[in-house]
Design an enzyme around this catalytic site. Structure first.
Site, mmCIF file in Angstrom:
data_model
loop_
_atom_site.group_PDB
_atom_site.id
_atom_site.type_symbol
_atom_site.label_atom_id
_atom_site.label_comp_id
_atom_site.label_asym_id
_atom_site.label_seq_id
_atom_site.Cartn_x
_atom_site.Cartn_y
_atom_site.Cartn_z
ATOM 1 N N ARG B 255 -11.892 39.178 -41.401
ATOM 2 C CA ARG B 255 -12.439 37.807 -41.508
ATOM 3 C C ARG B 255 -12.973 38.217 -43.545
ATOM 4 O O ARG B 255 -13.829 39.016 -43.384
ATOM 5 C CB ARG B 255 -14.346 37.267 -40.358
ATOM 6 C CG ARG B 255 -14.224 36.321 -40.411
ATOM 7 C CD ARG B 255 -15.638 35.811 -39.688
ATOM 8 N NE ARG B 255 -16.492 36.572 -40.925
ATOM 9 C CZ ARG B 255 -17.953 37.114 -40.383
ATOM 10 N NH1 ARG B 255 -18.087 37.080 -39.054
ATOM 11 N NH2 ARG B 255 -18.410 37.652 -41.246
ATOM 12 N N HIS B 259 -18.933 34.138 -41.580
ATOM 13 C CA HIS B 259 -18.709 33.546 -40.542
ATOM 14 C C HIS B 259 -18.743 31.955 -40.116
ATOM 15 O O HIS B 259 -17.729 31.265 -39.517
ATOM 16 C CB HIS B 259 -19.766 33.804 -39.076
ATOM 17 C CG HIS B 259 -19.632 32.950 -37.866
ATOM 18 N ND1 HIS B 259 -19.184 33.252 -36.774
ATOM 19 C CD2 HIS B 259 -20.544 31.743 -37.665
ATOM 20 C CE1 HIS B 259 -19.168 32.064 -36.232
ATOM 21 N NE2 HIS B 259 -20.659 31.631 -36.840
ATOM 22 N N TYR B 268 -24.743 41.989 -43.935
ATOM 23 C CA TYR B 268 -24.262 43.610 -43.281
ATOM 24 C C TYR B 268 -22.152 43.305 -43.144
ATOM 25 O O TYR B 268 -22.005 44.536 -43.372
ATOM 26 C CB TYR B 268 -23.739 42.697 -42.021
ATOM 27 C CG TYR B 268 -23.375 41.406 -41.691
ATOM 28 C CD1 TYR B 268 -22.369 40.894 -41.749
ATOM 29 C CD2 TYR B 268 -24.091 39.748 -41.918
ATOM 30 C CE1 TYR B 268 -21.450 39.646 -41.566
ATOM 31 C CE2 TYR B 268 -23.469 38.646 -41.636
ATOM 32 C CZ TYR B 268 -22.069 38.582 -41.767
ATOM 33 O OH TYR B 268 -21.678 37.604 -41.447
#
Lengths: 324, 362
Positions: B255, B259, B268
């Protein structure tokens, strides 16, 4: 006319639905060879084959989740959840998809699913086998909630539910499975959403459904001996609620007591009370009361007689309404 | 886990060179197919960027970018037939492009104009966009069981991420599919992250190996290699059509974006990890391959870029200029026939709307 039990009536309705519409499918845990733990699907697999009536793996979310896909493929799934207390793993599928798929597709896809769940207590069952989950479903927009109390109603309401293009949670009060009624298992066209006055009365109305219906009839009988005439209204469907019948009875008698097995707090009785107060306030002679299961988890079998509303509690509430 | 993994099926390496010539020759893809796949990947990337921009400008409520996953989506969707049914999660714009879904209509989901995604999902063989994780895997299985009962040839493909393999519904779906021989392809885009939680916190095992426990094949494929993804999916559809055998495909990808547009991945996602995957870009890899093979030239690439720009502009105009929907629809969508309690509530809204109109008129 022969006597039929509710279990036989439900079995008869499923048999007729399978015969009338070759898109109807029945599946769940132990519904095939065994015929269901309550024998509601007795002999259906032998008659209609494994393609139409089949056992699934032991997984409730799976049972309901595949129903959504089967409905998308043009089938009319009538899945069975074995017991009320095992319906919870499937709540995500019921709430997020079964109830919402029509909405989410902007009205372009229907979900003609009937989820049958044996419900409620009074049969001395083990833990997790006596729950009354109707309020969870009634609170979920997009579901219809049906709960018959007599064999002939059960037969007709199950047929109407299966024909309905929208999803129906069909709750079967286990304490009524072996109740008998004289009548023919012939469809009478009863639509869902109609309450039924089981007994006419003048001084007050007992509003109830499912397993508490016979108890309310007994209470009305006992009250009559003391000169108190009680009407008994069996809602039969919680969604859609028959507001017309409910309000008419409340206006007629002026006193309403709601009786159900589920715990009181946020139970469906609260909805009934609110509707009566909203639409019949000026006709009321007394506060609208509830007689329900207590706000505890359903108790062990040896204690259930103290938990479920009994004649004393019902008549005590009626008496209170008569003091106003 | 990295794409260097031994168990990884691969046809093109990250530079676009063919590493499995035999597999490449065996693919039933003509040059026009290769160009169509490249075009779809390029369109997906541009549409994705446009949607992210539209969200930043307040035109979309929220958008989950697919950046980096173009090969996984296009390669798998290109392997499907007309009769096959797609069950998307919420990041599948690349799949929607291949399936010919109207992207203006589809984007209304992200604008907050409607739920679900599209009208008539059954006719279009493209289910409603599904946010509750892995729940739609069961819908795919049910549809596949149902279509098989009718003697249909179609199979279902369900798209989900690595996080979804932790959900009970994923396992129930695999189990039902194995038991009933439901022609389903479980297509996992393992992009390394479930919002902020890395793969290692989802499973101690390998995702594709979970298929063993359910009695059907599981394969791991380089998700940034569009040809390898195509081959794995085509083999899965062949098995499904032959006798209903399901397949779990784990497409290893990454990814490259957050998100969703509401996410802050700097909290993160390690920068060096992103850098590493940037060098494995699926679009770059496929373009290099096609150029080397002489299947595309500069003019073609430019043409695709122009088309992508036009499509993005079309989506922007379509979304921004779409008339508002009437809120009374929400009552009509809920049940087939309006029950009495909802009729009352609908009338309340209708009266309020009429009041507003009168107010505006006066």
């Amino acid at each position: 006319m022969a006597d039929v039990t509710m279990a036989q009536a439900l079995n008869g309705a499923l048999r007729r639905a399978l015969a009338d519409d070759d898109r109807v499918l029945i599946f769940g845990e132990d519904v095939g060879t065994l015929g269901g733990v309550f024998r509601i699907t007795d002999k259906l697999q032998a008659e209609f084959g494994e393609d139409r009536v089949f056992d699934t793996p032991l997984a409730e979310s799976g049972i309901v989740g595949i129903s959504v896909g089967l409905a998308l493929a043009g089938w009319r799934p009538v899945p069975e959840i074995q017991f009320d207390g095992f319906s919870y793993p499937a709540l995500d599928q019921v709430i997020s998809h079964v109830a919402k798929y029509r909405f989410r597709s902007a009205g372009t896809v229907n979900m003609p699913i009937v989820l049958r769940i044996p419900c409620a207590g009074g049969i001395g069952a083990a833990e997790h086998h006596s729950e009354s989950p109707e309020a969870y479903y009634a609170h979920t927009a997009g579901l219809k909630v049906v709960i018959p109390s007599t064999p002939i109603d059960a037969f007709n309401l199950l047929l109407s539910s299966i024909r309905d293009p929208d999803p129906v949670i069909f709750l079967e009060p286990k304490s009524r499975y072996w109740s008998k009624e004289s009548g023919e298992l012939e469809p009478n066209g009863l639509p869902i959403g109609r309450a039924r006055v089981l007994r006419e009365g003048e001084h007050g109305t007992l509003v109830t459904w499912g397993g508490m219906v016979p108890r309310c009839l007994q209470a009305a009988e006992a009250a009559a001996e003391d000169g108190v005439s009680l009407e008994v209204l069996d809602l039969r469907c919680l969604v859609p609620l028959d507001l017309e019948a409910l309000i008419a009875s409340a206006r007629k008698t002026g006193r309403v007591v709601v009786v159900h097995e589920a715990p009181m707090t946020a139970g469906f009785g609260a909805e009934v009370v609110a509707r009566v107060v909203e639409d019949a306030f000026e006709y009321l002679e007394a506060p609208v009361l509830r007689v329900t299961g207590y706000d505890t988890p359903y108790p062990p079998a040896k204690s259930e007689e103290y938990y479920l509303p009994d004649l004393d509690r019902i008549l005590g509430a009626v008496q209170r309404t008569l003091t106003f | 886990m990295t794409p260097a993994d031994d168990e990884l099926a691969r046809i093109l390496d990250p530079s676009g060179a063919v590493v499995d010539r035999e597999a490449r020759e065996a693919l039933d893809l003509k040059e026009e197919d290769l160009r169509a796949m490249y075009r779809a990947m390029a369109l997906a990337r541009q549409v994705d960027l446009e949607c992210t921009a539209l969200q930043r400008q307040g035109e979309l409520a929220v958008y989950p970018p697919l950046l980096g996953q173009e090969a996984a989506q296009v390669g798998s969707a290109y392997a499907l037939g007309e009769e096959d049914f797609v069950f998307p999660a919420y990041r599948e714009v690349g799949v929607a492009i291949i399936r010919g879904i109207d992207l203006v209509e589809y984007t209304h989901f992200h604008r907050g104009t409607r739920h679900g995604g599209i009208d008539n999902p059954v006719d279009r063989r493209f289910a409603e966009v599904t946010i509750p994780i892995a729940t739609h895997a069961l819908h795919a299985v049910g549809w596949a069981m149902g279509t098989r009962k009718d003697g249909g040839r179609g199979c279902a493909i369900v798209y989900f991420g690595d996080g979804a393999t932790s959900e009970g519904d994923f396992h129930e779906a695999c189990n039902f599919a194995g038991v009933f021989k439901a022609p389903v392809i479980f297509f996992c885009q393992n992009n390394g992250w479930a919002i902020s939680v890395p793969l290692a916190r989802q499973t101690a095992g390998k995702i594709y190996r979970k298929a063993d426990g359910y009695g059907f094949p599981g394969v791991r494929v380089d998700g940034n290699d569009v040809l390898a993804v195509y081959r794995a999916t085509r083999e899965a559809t062949d098995r499904a059509r032959a006798d209903g055998t399901p397949t779990l495909i784990e497409a290893m990808t990454y990814r490259m974006g957050p998100h969703s547009t509401a996410d802050d991945r700097s909290r993160y996602q390690p920068e060096e990890e992103i850098e590493q995957w940037r060098s494995l870009d699926p679009l770059f890899r496929f373009r290099k391959y096609l150029e080397t093979e002489g299947a595309i030239d500069h003019a073609f690439v430019e043409q695709v870029e122009n088309d992508a720009g036009e499509l993005a502009a079309e989506i922007r105009t379509g979304i921004v200029e779409a008339p508002p929907r009437n809120v009374r629809e929400i009552f009509e969508w809920t049940f087939t026939e309006l029950p009495p309690h909802l009729t009352r509530q609908r009338d309340e809204v209708v009266a309020a709307l009429e009041g507003e109109e009168e107010g505006a008129g006066g």
